[in-house]
Design a protein around this motif. Structure first.
Motif, PDB file in Angstrom:
ATOM      1  N   ILE A  50      76.084  28.318  73.711  1.00 27.38           N
ATOM      2  CA  ILE A  50      75.993  27.894  75.099  1.00 27.38           C
ATOM      3  C   ILE A  50      75.613  26.426  75.096  1.00 27.38           C
ATOM      4  CG2 ILE A  50      74.791  28.178  77.280  1.00 27.38           C
ATOM      5  CD1 ILE A  50      74.269  31.073  76.464  1.00 27.38           C
ATOM      6  N   GLY A  51      76.397  25.634  75.814  1.00 29.33           N
ATOM      7  CA  GLY A  51      76.123  24.216  75.883  1.00 29.33           C
ATOM      8  C   GLY A  51      77.007  23.571  76.922  1.00 29.33           C
ATOM      9  N   SER A  52      76.801  22.296  77.132  1.00 27.75           N
ATOM     10  CA  SER A  52      77.636  21.583  78.097  1.00 27.75           C
ATOM     11  C   SER A  52      78.262  20.371  77.417  1.00 27.75           C
ATOM     12  CB  SER A  52      76.817  21.148  79.314  1.00 27.75           C
ATOM     13  OG  SER A  52      75.768  20.302  78.930  1.00 27.75           O
ATOM     14  N   SER A  53      79.478  20.064  77.864  1.00 23.54           N
ATOM     15  CA  SER A  53      80.211  18.945  77.284  1.00 23.54           C
ATOM     16  C   SER A  53      81.311  18.529  78.243  1.00 23.54           C
ATOM     17  CB  SER A  53      80.824  19.361  75.953  1.00 23.54           C
ATOM     18  OG  SER A  53      81.640  18.336  75.437  1.00 23.54           O
ATOM     19  N   ALA A  54      81.569  17.242  78.315  1.00 20.83           N
ATOM     20  CA  ALA A  54      82.694  16.751  79.104  1.00 20.83           C
ATOM     21  C   ALA A  54      84.018  17.068  78.415  1.00 20.83           C
ATOM     22  CB  ALA A  54      82.565  15.250  79.336  1.00 20.83           C
ATOM     23  N   ASP A  55      83.967  17.300  77.096  1.00 21.64           N
ATOM     24  CA  ASP A  55      85.167  17.596  76.307  1.00 21.64           C
ATOM     25  C   ASP A  55      84.875  18.753  75.348  1.00 21.64           C
ATOM     26  OD1 ASP A  55      87.476  17.608  74.803  1.00 21.64           O
ATOM     27  OD2 ASP A  55      87.389  15.490  74.278  1.00 21.64           O
ATOM     28  N   PRO A  56      84.989  20.004  75.828  1.00 21.45           N
ATOM     29  CA  PRO A  56      84.630  21.160  74.999  1.00 21.45           C
ATOM     30  C   PRO A  56      85.433  21.281  73.696  1.00 21.45           C
ATOM     31  CG  PRO A  56      84.937  21.824  77.279  1.00 21.45           C
ATOM     32  CD  PRO A  56      85.370  20.404  77.179  1.00 21.45           C
ATOM     33  N   LEU A  57      86.708  20.919  73.716  1.00 21.47           N
ATOM     34  CA  LEU A  57      87.511  21.040  72.493  1.00 21.47           C
ATOM     35  C   LEU A  57      87.044  20.067  71.422  1.00 21.47           C
ATOM     36  CD1 LEU A  57      91.075  21.617  73.976  1.00 21.47           C
ATOM     37  CD2 LEU A  57      89.477  23.299  73.032  1.00 21.47           C
ATOM     38  N   SER A  58      86.667  18.866  71.819  1.00 18.53           N
ATOM     39  CA  SER A  58      86.128  17.893  70.873  1.00 18.53           C
ATOM     40  C   SER A  58      84.799  18.382  70.305  1.00 18.53           C
ATOM     41  CB  SER A  58      85.951  16.542  71.561  1.00 18.53           C
ATOM     42  OG  SER A  58      85.332  15.626  70.711  1.00 18.53           O
ATOM     43  N   ARG A  59      83.981  18.970  71.154  1.00 20.35           N
ATOM     44  CA  ARG A  59      82.694  19.503  70.704  1.00 20.35           C
ATOM     45  C   ARG A  59      82.919  20.625  69.696  1.00 20.35           C
ATOM     46  NH1 ARG A  59      77.537  21.523  74.258  1.00 20.35           N
ATOM     47  NH2 ARG A  59      76.357  22.230  72.484  1.00 20.35           N
ATOM     48  N   LEU A  60      83.896  21.492  69.959  1.00 25.45           N
ATOM     49  CA  LEU A  60      84.214  22.572  69.043  1.00 25.45           C
ATOM     50  C   LEU A  60      84.650  22.028  67.681  1.00 25.45           C
ATOM     51  CD1 LEU A  60      84.650  25.621  68.558  1.00 25.45           C
ATOM     52  CD2 LEU A  60      86.989  25.288  69.415  1.00 25.45           C
ATOM     53  N   GLU A  61      85.501  21.004  67.700  1.00 21.98           N
ATOM     54  CA  GLU A  61      85.941  20.384  66.453  1.00 21.98           C
ATOM     55  C   GLU A  61      84.756  19.852  65.650  1.00 21.98           C
ATOM     56  OE1 GLU A  61      88.880  17.419  67.317  1.00 21.98           O
ATOM     57  OE2 GLU A  61      90.274  18.894  68.159  1.00 21.98           O
ATOM     58  N   LYS A  62      83.805  19.216  66.330  1.00 20.49           N
ATOM     59  CA  LYS A  62      82.614  18.690  65.649  1.00 20.49           C
ATOM     60  C   LYS A  62      81.805  19.820  65.018  1.00 20.49           C
ATOM     61  CE  LYS A  62      81.900  14.482  68.322  1.00 20.49           C
ATOM     62  NZ  LYS A  62      80.993  13.777  69.258  1.00 20.49           N
ATOM     63  N   HIS A  63      81.657  20.932  65.750  1.00 19.95           N
ATOM     64  CA  HIS A  63      80.902  22.068  65.216  1.00 19.95           C
ATOM     65  C   HIS A  63      81.568  22.652  63.974  1.00 19.95           C
ATOM     66  CE1 HIS A  63      77.874  22.122  68.206  1.00 19.95           C
ATOM     67  NE2 HIS A  63      78.520  22.770  69.154  1.00 19.95           N
ATOM     68  N   ASN A  64      82.885  22.571  63.900  1.00 23.76           N
ATOM     69  CA  ASN A  64      83.614  23.171  62.785  1.00 23.76           C
ATOM     70  C   ASN A  64      83.848  22.222  61.613  1.00 23.76           C
ATOM     71  OD1 ASN A  64      83.859  25.858  63.609  1.00 23.76           O
ATOM     72  ND2 ASN A  64      85.481  25.321  65.032  1.00 23.76           N
ATOM     73  N   ARG A  65      83.419  20.984  61.718  1.00 22.26           N
ATOM     74  CA  ARG A  65      83.480  20.061  60.580  1.00 22.26           C
ATOM     75  C   ARG A  65      82.327  20.361  59.624  1.00 22.26           C
ATOM     76  NH1 ARG A  65      83.788  14.885  64.249  1.00 22.26           N
ATOM     77  NH2 ARG A  65      85.875  15.183  65.082  1.00 22.26           N
ATOM     78  N   PRO A  66      82.534  20.097  58.334  1.00 25.91           N
ATOM     79  CA  PRO A  66      81.419  20.295  57.388  1.00 25.91           C
ATOM     80  C   PRO A  66      80.243  19.361  57.727  1.00 25.91           C
ATOM     81  CG  PRO A  66      83.514  20.033  56.226  1.00 25.91           C
ATOM     82  CD  PRO A  66      83.760  19.699  57.663  1.00 25.91           C
ATOM     83  N   HIS A  67      79.080  19.938  57.908  1.00 23.38           N
ATOM     84  CA  HIS A  67      77.864  19.160  58.168  1.00 23.38           C
ATOM     85  C   HIS A  67      76.650  20.065  57.989  1.00 23.38           C
ATOM     86  CE1 HIS A  67      78.611  21.118  62.053  1.00 23.38           C
ATOM     87  NE2 HIS A  67      77.328  20.956  62.290  1.00 23.38           N
ATOM     88  N   ARG A  68      75.491  19.453  57.960  1.00 28.54           N
ATOM     89  CA  ARG A  68      74.239  20.201  57.851  1.00 28.54           C
ATOM     90  C   ARG A  68      73.789  20.594  59.253  1.00 28.54           C
ATOM     91  NH1 ARG A  68      70.825  17.481  52.996  1.00 28.54           N
ATOM     92  NH2 ARG A  68      72.599  17.299  51.610  1.00 28.54           N
ATOM     93  N   GLY A  69      72.946  21.597  59.295  1.00 25.27           N
ATOM     94  CA  GLY A  69      72.423  22.044  60.576  1.00 25.27           C
ATOM     95  C   GLY A  69      72.958  23.417  60.940  1.00 25.27           C
ATOM     96  N   TYR A  70      72.462  23.955  62.032  1.00 26.16           N
ATOM     97  CA  TYR A  70      72.796  25.324  62.434  1.00 26.16           C
ATOM     98  C   TYR A  70      74.298  25.527  62.597  1.00 26.16           C
ATOM     99  CZ  TYR A  70      72.925  29.716  64.944  1.00 26.16           C
ATOM    100  OH  TYR A  70      73.210  31.004  65.321  1.00 26.16           O
ATOM    101  N   THR A  71      74.948  24.661  63.370  1.00 27.06           N
ATOM    102  CA  THR A  71      76.368  24.868  63.622  1.00 27.06           C
ATOM    103  C   THR A  71      77.208  24.698  62.365  1.00 27.06           C
ATOM    104  OG1 THR A  71      76.726  22.602  64.391  1.00 27.06           O
ATOM    105  CG2 THR A  71      76.216  24.253  66.068  1.00 27.06           C
ATOM    106  N   GLY A  72      76.727  23.930  61.405  1.00 24.75           N
ATOM    107  CA  GLY A  72      77.433  23.767  60.143  1.00 24.75           C
ATOM    108  C   GLY A  72      77.363  25.004  59.270  1.00 24.75           C
ATOM    109  N   LYS A  73      76.275  25.750  59.393  1.00 29.58           N
ATOM    110  CA  LYS A  73      76.074  26.946  58.568  1.00 29.58           C
ATOM    111  C   LYS A  73      76.757  28.181  59.134  1.00 29.58           C
ATOM    112  CE  LYS A  73      71.546  25.347  57.083  1.00 29.58           C
ATOM    113  NZ  LYS A  73      70.110  25.529  57.242  1.00 29.58           N
ATOM    114  N   LYS A  74      77.045  28.190  60.404  1.00 31.62           N
ATOM    115  CA  LYS A  74      77.559  29.396  61.068  1.00 31.62           C
ATOM    116  C   LYS A  74      79.049  29.324  61.377  1.00 31.62           C
ATOM    117  CE  LYS A  74      73.452  31.200  61.384  1.00 31.62           C
ATOM    118  NZ  LYS A  74      73.062  32.438  60.750  1.00 31.62           N
TER     119      LYS A  74
END
Length: 68
Positions: free
Chosen positions: A1-25
């Motif tokens: 759950i979150g807010s974004s002016a560009d949800p698809l871009s936010r989704l892409e960021k979450h699915n890129r390799p990175h550290r943190g909660y969204t990177g692990k899940k």
């Protein structure tokens, strides 16, 4: 759950390799969106949804939206 002016871009960021909660899940999928005319309205709705603490409430919201 979150807010974004560009949800698809936010989704892409979450699915890129990175550290943190969204990177692990990964991978994340976008199941549901709502659109608001102001950031203030969106943040109020986000706060409400996060306060529900009910998986069944959120699943029902997604299912009813998809059926419409």
């Amino acid at each position: 759950i979150g807010s974004s002016a560009d949800p698809l871009s936010r989704l892409e960021k979450h699915n890129r390799p990175h550290r943190g909660y969204t990177g692990k899940k990964q991978p994340w999928k976008l199941l549901y969106t709502e659109k608001y005319s102001s950031k203030k309205e969106a943040l109020i709705r986000e706060k409400f949804l996060k306060a529900q603490k009910s998986r069944s409430f959120l699943l029902n919201l997604i299912q009813n939206h998809s059926a419409g």
